[in-house]
Design an enzyme around this catalytic site. Structure first.
Site, short mmCIF file in Angstrom:
data_model
loop_
_atom_site.label_atom_id
_atom_site.label_comp_id
_atom_site.label_asym_id
_atom_site.label_seq_id
_atom_site.Cartn_x
_atom_site.Cartn_y
_atom_site.Cartn_z
N ASN A 276 0.87 -1.18 0.00
CA ASN A 276 0.00 0.00 0.00
C ASN A 276 0.91 1.23 0.00
O ASN A 276 1.48 1.59 1.04
CB ASN A 276 -0.89 -0.03 1.25
CG ASN A 276 -1.85 1.14 1.31
OD1 ASN A 276 -1.82 2.04 0.45
ND2 ASN A 276 -2.70 1.15 2.31
N ASN B 258 -10.55 5.51 10.96
CA ASN B 258 -10.30 6.93 10.73
C ASN B 258 -11.20 7.42 9.62
O ASN B 258 -11.84 8.45 9.71
CB ASN B 258 -8.85 7.13 10.31
CG ASN B 258 -8.02 7.59 11.45
OD1 ASN B 258 -8.49 8.33 12.31
ND2 ASN B 258 -6.78 7.16 11.47
N GLU C 297 -7.27 -6.02 4.97
CA GLU C 297 -7.19 -5.65 3.55
C GLU C 297 -5.92 -6.19 2.91
O GLU C 297 -5.92 -6.56 1.74
CB GLU C 297 -7.24 -4.11 3.43
CG GLU C 297 -8.61 -3.55 3.72
CD GLU C 297 -8.61 -2.08 4.11
OE1 GLU C 297 -8.24 -1.77 5.25
OE2 GLU C 297 -8.97 -1.25 3.26
N ARG D 110 -13.15 13.83 8.61
CA ARG D 110 -14.04 14.18 7.48
C ARG D 110 -15.46 14.44 7.98
O ARG D 110 -15.95 13.75 8.86
CB ARG D 110 -14.06 13.06 6.44
CG ARG D 110 -12.74 12.85 5.74
CD ARG D 110 -12.94 11.91 4.54
NE ARG D 110 -11.67 11.46 4.02
CZ ARG D 110 -11.27 10.18 4.02
NH1 ARG D 110 -12.05 9.23 4.51
NH2 ARG D 110 -10.09 9.85 3.53
N HIS E 127 -13.16 1.74 0.33
CA HIS E 127 -13.07 0.66 1.33
C HIS E 127 -13.57 -0.67 0.77
O HIS E 127 -13.94 -1.57 1.54
CB HIS E 127 -13.92 0.96 2.59
CG HIS E 127 -13.36 2.00 3.50
ND1 HIS E 127 -14.16 2.83 4.25
CD2 HIS E 127 -12.10 2.36 3.79
CE1 HIS E 127 -13.42 3.64 4.97
NE2 HIS E 127 -12.14 3.40 4.69
N LYS F 4 3.55 0.77 2.91
CA LYS F 4 3.29 -0.31 3.87
C LYS F 4 3.33 -1.64 3.13
O LYS F 4 2.86 -1.72 2.00
CB LYS F 4 1.90 -0.15 4.49
CG LYS F 4 1.77 1.05 5.38
CD LYS F 4 0.43 1.03 6.08
CE LYS F 4 0.18 2.39 6.69
NZ LYS F 4 -1.18 2.82 6.71
N ASP G 21 -9.20 11.04 17.15
CA ASP G 21 -9.00 9.66 17.59
C ASP G 21 -10.07 9.27 18.60
O ASP G 21 -10.22 9.92 19.63
CB ASP G 21 -7.60 9.56 18.21
CG ASP G 21 -7.18 8.11 18.40
OD1 ASP G 21 -7.89 7.39 19.12
OD2 ASP G 21 -6.15 7.73 17.82
N ARG H 239 -2.37 -2.04 -3.59
CA ARG H 239 -3.63 -1.34 -3.38
C ARG H 239 -3.68 -0.15 -4.34
O ARG H 239 -2.73 0.64 -4.42
CB ARG H 239 -3.69 -0.81 -1.95
CG ARG H 239 -4.93 0.01 -1.73
CD ARG H 239 -4.79 0.92 -0.56
NE ARG H 239 -6.06 1.59 -0.33
CZ ARG H 239 -6.19 2.67 0.41
NH1 ARG H 239 -5.13 3.20 0.99
NH2 ARG H 239 -7.35 3.23 0.58
N ARG I 244 -10.22 7.08 20.75
CA ARG I 244 -9.76 6.81 22.12
C ARG I 244 -9.73 8.09 22.95
O ARG I 244 -10.12 8.11 24.11
CB ARG I 244 -8.36 6.16 22.12
CG ARG I 244 -8.41 4.69 21.79
CD ARG I 244 -7.07 4.16 21.41
NE ARG I 244 -6.64 4.73 20.12
CZ ARG I 244 -5.74 4.17 19.34
NH1 ARG I 244 -5.17 3.06 19.69
NH2 ARG I 244 -5.41 4.73 18.19
P1 ADP Z 1 -7.60 3.78 9.25
O1 ADP Z 1 -8.89 4.23 8.64
O2 ADP Z 1 -6.55 4.84 9.27
O3 ADP Z 1 -7.12 2.43 8.77
P2 ADP Z 1 -8.19 2.40 11.72
O4 ADP Z 1 -9.09 1.39 11.14
O5 ADP Z 1 -6.90 1.95 12.29
O6 ADP Z 1 -7.95 3.63 10.78
O7 ADP Z 1 -9.01 3.13 12.89
C1 ADP Z 1 -8.51 4.17 13.64
C2 ADP Z 1 -9.53 4.52 14.70
O8 ADP Z 1 -9.76 3.38 15.54
C3 ADP Z 1 -9.10 5.65 15.62
O9 ADP Z 1 -10.16 6.53 15.85
C4 ADP Z 1 -8.76 4.91 16.89
O10 ADP Z 1 -8.94 5.72 18.01
C5 ADP Z 1 -9.75 3.78 16.87
N1 ADP Z 1 -9.31 2.74 17.82
C6 ADP Z 1 -8.26 1.93 17.72
N2 ADP Z 1 -8.14 1.16 18.84
C7 ADP Z 1 -9.15 1.55 19.66
C8 ADP Z 1 -9.60 1.15 20.97
N3 ADP Z 1 -8.93 0.22 21.64
N4 ADP Z 1 -10.70 1.74 21.48
C9 ADP Z 1 -11.36 2.69 20.80
N5 ADP Z 1 -10.99 3.09 19.55
C10 ADP Z 1 -9.91 2.55 19.00
#
Ligand code: ADP
Length: 392
Positions: free
Chosen positions: A7, A206, A379, A236, A177, A14, A278, A88, A280
């Protein structure tokens, strides 16, 4: 077969190397800050993570380091051991409804699609070129984010705008996606032993999107002409009234690009909470009584719930709802709230089963009208599996 899944972004690359058909992950890693200084790469091998700071002036240099790591770590003895590379590619337009072998014709077509994905496609092309130069004898495959969604009907993929925009410029919904939604559909369909499933796939990361799938065919998805529309995401906005754009241009003396940048990078969870993109951090904010964090998450949950209800209607009743990606796999509270919000569909959560992160799990109660599963996405593996199918 040893197959590399790649990717490439504008300044990153990656990769994951798989052994197929065993689906065994041999090594993975990321090259970062390519061409912008302070570059480095990290490699994950046998559960260990190694970081090396190196000068990565372009993607070609990164590919050479990658090959060196594969041989030094005895993952492959020689370049002949590498059976294929899957890339990708974000946008395949209407040209590709499935993965394809990369040849010169492909390079021409993908170049002609740059207009539709001006940031992503050039980065993907850079990655492909670097690998073609370094490994000209290894077959390479393109796997598109858009391909899975090509089964949508005109009623779903057209916008109600002047028809000529679609005919002349390809203005329509493409969806993204697709590789993740396809992997989820395949995983849950195989698990339940059915090929006629009606699935609502919720990819919440994200970037986030929902997808309604009927017997392996996409009926609708929430992202559109670009990934900006649909759900509320990390940064977004999701669906907004486009009249906001000239209004803010005028109020803040901004260009169209600047406002679009605000909608892509400063909106969503970040825009509403003012704290973070994020989830979290949003969850931590909620615990500490931050009302805007609570508002941001509630907006996200309601948006997802309303799309689930709409897709349930479009499918004539879904057989299964799945949650995947960072938030979908890990955020227990977000899943709980979304399911509460679709109670009218007879969906019921099992709180104990829902207390899970990143594991394939049935999280609904026995009397739920529609079963709900957490299905971790992969993916990279889907790309390697397509590569395997195309070259075996
Ligand atoms: P991307 O679209 O960049 O691939 P990911 O699928 O990795 O993103 O998702 C990122 C999101 O997932 C972030 O908002 C992150 O905070 C959330 N996330 C990852 N681990 C946790 C967790 N343990 N609890 C809550 N949210 C989480």
């Amino acid at each position: 077969m040893k197959l590399l899944s790649v990717n490439a972004g504008s300044s990153s690359l990656k990769f994951t190397l798989f052994e197929l058909p065993e689906k065994k992950e041999l090594i993975s890693g990321t090259f970062e800050k390519i061409g912008i200084g302070n570059s480095f790469y990290t490699i994950k091998l046998n559960g260990e993570k190694i970081k090396r700071e190196v000068d990565l002036k372009d993607h070609g240099v990164a590919v050479n380091y990658l090959i060196e790591e594969l041989t030094n770590n005895k993952i492959i003895d020689s370049l002949d051991d590498l059976d294929g590379i899957g890339h990708r590619v974000v946008h395949g337009g209407t040209y590709y409804n499935q993965s394809v072998i990369i040849d010169d014709k492909f390079m021409e077509v993908i170049n002609s699609l740059i207009d539709l994905a001006p940031i992503h496609n050039p980065a993907n092309i850079t990655g492909i070129k670097a690998f073609r130069d370094a490994l000209p004898n290894v077959p390479q495959i393109a796997v598109f984010d858009t391909a899975f969604h090509q089964t949508m009907e005109k009623t779903e993929y057209l916008y109600a705008v002047p028809y000529e925009w679609y005919e002349k410029y390809g203005v329509r919904k493409y969806g993204f996606h697709g590789t993740s939604h396809r992997y989820i559909n395949k995983t849950i369909s195989e698990y339940l032993g059915r090929d006629d499933l009606k699935v609502i796939s919720c990819h919440l990361g994200n970037g986030s999107s929902l997808c309604a799938i009927n017997a392996g065919k996409v009926v609708d998805t929430s992202m559109g002409f670009t990934p900006l529309t649909g759900l509320i995401m990390g940064t977004r906005s999701g669906d907004v009234d486009p009249s906001i754009i000239p209004f803010i241009m005028d109020k803040e003396n901004k260009t169209c690009d600047q406002v679009l940048n605000d909608l892509n990078k400063k909106s969503g969870l970040l825009g509403i909470s003012g704290v973070s993109s994020d989830s979290r951090d949003i969850e931590e904010g909620i615990e500490n009584g931050n009302e805007r964090c609570a508002l941001a998450n509630e907006m996200l949950c309601r948006k997802v719930a309303n799309y689930i209800a709409m897709y349930n209607n479009m499918l004539g009743g879904a057989d299964v709802i799945t949650f995947t990606a960072g938030i979908g796999e890990n955020s227990i509270d977000t899943r709980k709230r979304i399911i509460e919000l679709v109670e009218s569909l007879g969906v019921k959560l099992d709180a104990e089963k829902n207390d899970v992160r990143g594991k394939f799990t049935l999280i609904s109660s026995d009397d739920s009208k529609i079963p709900v599963y957490v299905v971790p996405t992969n993916e990279e593996l889907m790309i390697a599996m397509d590569t395997y199918e195309l070259i075996k």
